[in-house]
Structure formats: C-alpha cells, structure tokens
Design a protein around this motif. Sequence first.
Motif: not given
Length: 109
Positions: A8-18, A93-109
Amino acid sequence: METSLETVALFSLKLAYEEEGLSPILRDDMVMGDYQKDVFELLVRRGDVETIQFKLNECLELAMSAVGGIEKPLGRELHKLSMAFSQAESVEQLQQPVVLLTNYLKDIQ
C-alpha cells in the motif's frame, strides 16, 4: 500482512512521485525507508495499530493528492477505502481494509 502494508505504501508513493519516463520507485528506494516490510513487521508484532495507521495515512494522503482529491472519482473511492482502514481498532481488523487498498492501488497504477 506486513507485505500488504508495504505494498500500500509503495503504490501510494508511486502514484505521488513516479513520473513517466523516469526510473520506477522500488521497495528498496530511499523514499520507502520508513515504510518497509520489517518496519511494519515490528509494528504488527507490537499490535501498534495507531502507528501503522499513521504511517499508511501519510502515504494515502499523498496518493489522494495525486489522483485529484476527494472531488474526483478515484479519490472518492480511495477515501472510502482509507476510512475503513482508519476505523480499525486491532491488527486483525486492519487485514481486510489493507487488502482492499492494495488491490485498488494496484488497479489504478
């Protein structure tokens, strides 16, 4: 879980800086220093949900800016997913939201 947090951190930073045409941001780049798997592993082991949320929210805010904010469709969906992540009260409780965030950020890359 730690790998998903790092992703999640990696794909967020990719969106912001790459930038197109430049070298891609990788897991071992300096910008990822505070968001590496071993950092998250320690936080998960401690059950430090608050720090995990703080660290990931830093990245998600950058990603939100990169997609145009909450006024844009991509931003609205990212906001919805990040709110679910922010409301978690335990590592479990973090598990499911993190998986959803990961998938979403991968999709919008």
